[in-house]
Scaffold this motif. Structure first.
Motif, short mmCIF file in Angstrom:
data_model
loop_
_atom_site.label_atom_id
_atom_site.label_comp_id
_atom_site.label_asym_id
_atom_site.label_seq_id
_atom_site.Cartn_x
_atom_site.Cartn_y
_atom_site.Cartn_z
N LEU A 14 8.13 -7.69 3.67
CA LEU A 14 7.60 -8.96 3.36
C LEU A 14 8.46 -9.73 2.28
N GLN A 15 9.24 -10.69 2.63
CA GLN A 15 10.08 -11.49 2.01
C GLN A 15 9.56 -12.86 1.53
N VAL A 16 9.01 -13.14 0.23
CA VAL A 16 8.60 -14.39 -0.26
C VAL A 16 9.40 -15.05 -1.30
N TYR A 17 10.65 -14.32 -1.47
CA TYR A 17 11.33 -14.74 -2.90
C TYR A 17 11.67 -16.30 -2.72
N ASP A 18 11.75 -17.11 -3.82
CA ASP A 18 12.22 -18.36 -4.13
C ASP A 18 11.16 -19.34 -3.54
N ASN A 19 9.77 -19.03 -4.12
CA ASN A 19 8.79 -20.04 -3.75
C ASN A 19 8.31 -20.05 -5.30
N ASN A 20 6.93 -20.70 -5.35
CA ASN A 20 6.15 -20.80 -6.75
C ASN A 20 4.88 -20.15 -6.38
N LEU A 21 4.91 -18.71 -6.01
CA LEU A 21 3.88 -18.06 -5.75
C LEU A 21 3.37 -17.16 -7.24
N SER A 22 2.40 -16.90 -7.30
CA SER A 22 1.77 -16.55 -8.73
C SER A 22 0.75 -15.46 -8.34
N GLY A 23 -0.04 -14.70 -9.72
CA GLY A 23 -0.86 -13.75 -9.47
C GLY A 23 -0.61 -12.40 -9.33
N PRO A 24 -1.32 -11.70 -9.02
CA PRO A 24 -1.10 -10.18 -8.83
C PRO A 24 -0.46 -9.98 -7.22
N ILE A 25 0.12 -8.66 -7.21
CA ILE A 25 0.29 -7.99 -5.94
C ILE A 25 -1.08 -7.54 -5.52
N PRO A 26 -1.45 -7.92 -4.12
CA PRO A 26 -2.94 -7.42 -3.96
C PRO A 26 -2.95 -6.03 -4.04
N LYS A 27 -4.10 -5.29 -4.66
CA LYS A 27 -4.25 -3.97 -4.74
C LYS A 27 -4.35 -3.32 -3.28
N SER A 28 -4.30 -3.99 -2.20
CA SER A 28 -4.48 -3.47 -0.82
C SER A 28 -3.21 -3.31 -0.49
N LEU A 29 -2.08 -4.06 -0.96
CA LEU A 29 -0.51 -3.79 -0.39
C LEU A 29 -0.02 -2.55 -0.86
N SER A 30 -0.55 -1.90 -1.89
CA SER A 30 0.06 -0.78 -2.55
C SER A 30 -0.85 0.32 -2.46
N ARG A 31 -1.61 0.38 -1.22
CA ARG A 31 -2.45 1.16 -1.15
C ARG A 31 -1.95 2.81 -0.64
N GLY A 32 -1.02 2.80 -0.67
CA GLY A 32 -0.20 4.24 -0.27
C GLY A 32 -0.04 4.29 1.28
N GLY A 33 0.41 5.26 1.86
CA GLY A 33 0.82 5.01 3.41
C GLY A 33 2.17 4.43 3.38
N LYS A 34 2.43 3.96 4.56
CA LYS A 34 3.72 3.76 5.03
C LYS A 34 3.73 2.21 5.29
N ASN A 35 2.56 1.34 4.82
CA ASN A 35 2.50 -0.18 5.44
C ASN A 35 3.42 -1.04 4.67
N LEU A 36 4.00 -0.98 3.50
CA LEU A 36 4.96 -1.96 2.92
C LEU A 36 6.22 -1.19 2.81
N ILE A 37 7.29 -1.85 3.64
CA ILE A 37 8.48 -1.37 3.89
C ILE A 37 9.54 -1.65 2.74
N LEU A 38 9.39 -3.02 2.53
CA LEU A 38 10.11 -3.84 1.74
C LEU A 38 9.30 -5.16 1.07
N ILE A 39 9.59 -5.26 -0.08
CA ILE A 39 8.88 -6.53 -0.62
C ILE A 39 9.83 -7.21 -1.82
N TYR A 40 10.10 -8.55 -1.43
CA TYR A 40 11.21 -9.40 -2.19
C TYR A 40 10.32 -10.47 -2.66
N LEU A 41 9.88 -10.26 -4.10
CA LEU A 41 9.09 -11.27 -4.92
C LEU A 41 9.95 -12.08 -5.79
#
Ligand SMILES: *[C@@H]1O[C@H](CO)[C@@H](O)[C@H](O)[C@H]1NC(C)=O
Ligand SMILES: *[C@@H]1O[C@H](CO)[C@@H](O)[C@H](O)[C@H]1NC(C)=O
Ligand SMILES: *[C@@H]1O[C@H](CO)[C@@H](O)[C@H](O)[C@H]1NC(C)=O
Ligand SMILES: *[C@@H]1O[C@H](CO)[C@@H](O)[C@H](O)[C@H]1NC(C)=O
Ligand SMILES: *[C@@H]1O[C@H](CO)[C@@H](O)[C@H](O)[C@H]1NC(C)=O
Ligand SMILES: *[C@@H]1O[C@H](CO)[C@@H](O)[C@H](O)[C@H]1NC(C)=O
Length: 313
Positions: free
Chosen positions: A202-229
């Motif tokens: 997930l690459q969402v850098y250089d925007n105007n996003l706010s708030g938290p990382i959704p809990k479900s994104l960090s639920r363990g397992g292998k689901n998130l490989i890369l996160i650029y905020l």
């Protein structure tokens, strides 16, 4: 005399027969489906009929042999279309693209003259595996209907002028592996439903996003490989984040993220790590992987210390 003209007539008939069968042959050898050809010719007319980019797209030739076009070698229907790297193509994405329903890969990229929104007809392209609209001048919101393209592996809408939120509908795409939304003007937060991807970069850098990382994104397992905020307005307690074991890259620099660095970070084989320019505090956890990163991955925080930064007091 008589014989000679009979022979001439005979030869002439052979010539006619050969010529007409050649014409029939070359006609039946055209692989391109007429609907595909018609749509492509309309795209050409719409974006720049006289540009060199479309110079091989001629009505009397086989569209499966045109440059930047490919057909499936069994069905002969169009499965690949790449329009881009042009400064002289001007206009909006032609809605007729939505009639090319056999497309699996579609590019509109590197065209500053491509403006306007993503047309709703794109929702008909349900066989798409890869959709690239990047480095163009597209605007408007990211449409909900992209969630209907449920065969997508890659969705790249980076480097445009899209505004508004990231639609939650994108989480209905079961095998999405790359979502590139960086360098736009998106606002709002990452939808809560984004945790159920099986393997996502997930690459969402250089925007105007706010708030938290959704809990479900960090639920363990292998689901998130890369996160650029990087370069957004995210604000959450970093110490509460649990990372998926498959995580290989994280850049949260230039946000408003607070708390401390979770110990779990030092156990992940990270290739990219950057937490600089936030409001983080406390000791940098020691361990195999975090030790590889230098001060510029941690600097400009509230009170991070140890590791490559000054010793904690
Ligand atoms: C393209 O070229 C044709 C023939 O030279 C001309 O009639 C037509 O106006 C041109 N179209 C554009 C959009 O420039
Ligand atoms: C047909 O296309 C498939 C998939 O792109 C490819 O793997 C295969 O080698 C092609 N076959 C021929 C005969 O070109
Ligand atoms: C992008 O679109 C905007 C508004 O339509 C225009 O002002 C700007 O010049 C365009 N950018 C490029 C690189 O063409
Ligand atoms: C993810 O969750 C959303 C909302 O609950 C659901 O609509 C979607 O089908 C789910 N996607 C996958 C890949 O399970
Ligand atoms: C960023 O988003 C906030 C709301 O979250 C809004 O008030 C602000 O104007 C936006 N800034 C830009 C530069 O778009
Ligand atoms: C970390 O991010 C900052 C700010 O975005 C940048 O200046 C720095 O070079 C980055 N360092 C690394 C190792 O990526």
């Amino acid at each position: 005399m008589e014989t000679k003209s009979t022979i001439s007539l005979f030869l002439f008939s052979i010539f006619l027969f050969t010529a007409s069968s050649l014409i029939t042959l070359s006609h039946s050898a055209e692989l391109c489906h007429p609907n595909d050809k018609n749509a492509l010719l309309q795209i050409k007319a719409h974006l720049g009929p006289n540009t060199t980019f479309f110079s091989s797209w001629l009505p009397n030739t086989d569209c499966c042999h045109w440059i930047n076009v490919r057909c499936n070698n069994q069905t002969n229907r169009l499965n690949y279309l790449a329009i881009g790297q042009q400064n002289d193509l001007i206009g909006q994405i032609p809605p007729i693209v939505g009639q090319l329903t056999t497309l699996e890969i579609l590019y509109f990229n590197d065209m500053p003259g491509l403006t306007g929104p993503i047309p709703s007809s794109i929702s008909n392209l349900i066989n798409l595996k890869e959709l690239y609209f990047f480095r163009t001048n597209l605007s408007g919101s990211i449409p909900e209907f992209l969630g209907r393209l449920n065969k997508l592996d890659i969705l790249d809408l980076s480097e445009n002028r899209f505004t508004g939120p990231i639609p939650a509908s994108l989480s209905q795409i079961p095998n999405l592996q790359q979502l590139n939304l960086f360098k736009n003007r998106l606002s709002g937060s990452i939808p809560d439903t984004f945790g159920n991807f099986t393997k996502l970069a997930l690459q969402v850098y250089d925007n105007n996003l706010s708030g938290p990382i959704p809990k479900s994104l960090s639920r363990g397992g292998k689901n998130l490989i890369l996160i650029y905020l990087k370069n957004n307005a995210f604000s959450f307690d970093f110490s509460k984040v649990v990372f998926s074991s498959g995580l290989r890259g994280i850049d949260i620099s230039h946000n408003r993220i607070y708390g401390s660095l979770p110990k779990q970070l030092s156990q992940l084989p990270l290739e990219v790590f950057n937490a600089s320019y936030n409001q983080l505090c406390g000791p940098i956890p020691t361990g195999n992987w975090l030790n590889r990163f230098k001060a510029d991955s941690f600097g400009n925080n509230k009170c991070l210390c140890d590791g490559p930064l000054p010793t904690c007091k």
